[in-house]
Scaffold this motif. Structure first.
Motif, PDB file in Angstrom:
ATOM      1  N   PRO A  24       0.822  -1.220   0.000  1.00 42.05           N
ATOM      2  CA  PRO A  24       0.000   0.000   0.000  1.00 42.05           C
ATOM      3  C   PRO A  24       0.855   1.268   0.000  1.00 42.05           C
ATOM      4  O   PRO A  24       1.809   1.391   0.763  1.00 42.05           O
ATOM      5  CB  PRO A  24      -0.798  -0.130   1.303  1.00 42.05           C
ATOM      6  N   GLY A  25       0.495   2.172  -0.898  1.00 39.64           N
ATOM      7  CA  GLY A  25       1.177   3.452  -0.982  1.00 39.64           C
ATOM      8  C   GLY A  25       2.381   3.479  -1.903  1.00 39.64           C
ATOM      9  O   GLY A  25       2.930   4.559  -2.172  1.00 39.64           O
ATOM     10  N   ASP A  28       1.924   5.581  -5.181  1.00 41.36           N
ATOM     11  CA  ASP A  28       1.822   7.009  -4.843  1.00 41.36           C
ATOM     12  C   ASP A  28       3.176   7.560  -4.407  1.00 41.36           C
ATOM     13  O   ASP A  28       3.510   8.716  -4.717  1.00 41.36           O
ATOM     14  CB  ASP A  28       0.795   7.215  -3.735  1.00 41.36           C
ATOM     15  N   ALA A 254       2.364   3.895   2.444  1.00 43.77           N
ATOM     16  CA  ALA A 254       1.148   4.706   2.540  1.00 43.77           C
ATOM     17  C   ALA A 254       1.223   5.640   3.742  1.00 43.77           C
ATOM     18  O   ALA A 254       0.832   6.815   3.654  1.00 43.77           O
ATOM     19  CB  ALA A 254      -0.079   3.804   2.646  1.00 43.77           C
TER      20      ALA A 254
END
Length: 264
Positions: A24-25, A28, A254
């Motif tokens: 996750p993340g 990004d 994240a």
């Protein structure tokens, strides 16, 4: 994100992905690095064809990158030799991609029967045999600088673990009674070459990893800042019990993006 660094050195497995799944993340985080013009390199201890493999895997997972953002320990080892021993003759225990790297840096590849060289460079070699062992041992005993890409004794494969680069290194060390210089983490040379490649300084650089004894220790040895994510090898319990203290601790990338440090 509030981290005050211009340069990021990033471990892969356990940080960016786990197996074939993005952490996750991760996407990004890489997008943030690009958007804000940060310098960064993905680092891998792998000793052969690693850059191409990393780019392909990240592409499958939705992160587009290129060789300018990937540095393997094999590439770093050859760069290190080229800096220190320009035009040197190198006895290579390794496969064709490593030999190609040596040629690409204007270094000479020693004849396997020569038993003499300026440097003995050892990576994973699935054709390793007694002839190569003899040549490497005799070259080191004759005064060649002994450099190992990593000391990983086993290499994970789809069919299970097989002997890794460290197995060949150990055999040459036993025969020569000489301890090698090691480029891969947790030794600092891979990170030092990464900082040099990016024209950065250790003061503006952070090592992002998931393993205290490998990534974080390497960052401390190289003099960079360190950031541990708890999305891979290290648990909260292990962190609390360890004498190795990262500068920053986050649950995953994240929470790095959200700037919410992990609380022990």
């Amino acid at each position: 994100m509030q981290l005050p660094y211009s340069t990021y050195l990033i471990d892969l497995d356990g940080v960016v992905y786990r197996g074939e799944t993005l952490v996750p993340g991760a996407a990004d985080f890489i997008s943030w690095l690009d958007t804000h013009h940060k310098k960064y390199l993905f680092l891998t201890n792998n000793s052969f064809a690693s850059e191409t493999q990393v780019i392909a895997k990240l592409g499958r997972l939705g992160i587009t990158t290129d060789k300018s953002h990937v540095l393997g320990a094999g590439q770093a080892a050859v760069q290190n030799i080229a800096h220190r021993f320009p035009g040197a003759t190198v006895y290579v225990v390794g496969e064709q991609p490593l030999i190609d790297l040596v040629h690409a840096h204007d270094l000479q590849v020693a004849d396997p029967d020569a038993h003499r060289a300026d440097v003995v460079l050892v990576g994973l070699d699935r054709g390793f045999d007694y002839k190569k062992l003899t040549g490497a041992v005799l070259a080191v005993r004759a005064g060649a600088t002994f450099i190992a890409i990593n000391r990983d004794p086993l290499l994970p494969t789809a069919g299970g673990a097989v002997p890794g680069c460290g197995t060949m290194v150990a055999a040459i060390e036993a025969g020569s009674s000489v301890k090698p210089e090691v480029i891969g983490k947790p030794q600092p040379a891979l990170l030092q070459e990464a900082v040099l490649s990016l024209n950065s300084t250790v003061d503006e650089t952070v090592m992002v990893g998931d393993t205290l004894e490998v990534d974080i220790l390497a960052g401390k040895a190289a003099g960079t800042h360190t950031l541990l994510v708890l999305s891979g090898n290290t648990t909260r319990t292990q962190l609390a019990a360890s004498s190795i203290t990262p500068d920053h601790v986050y649950e995953n990338l994240a929470t790095v993006m959200a700037d919410t440090p992990a609380r022990l």
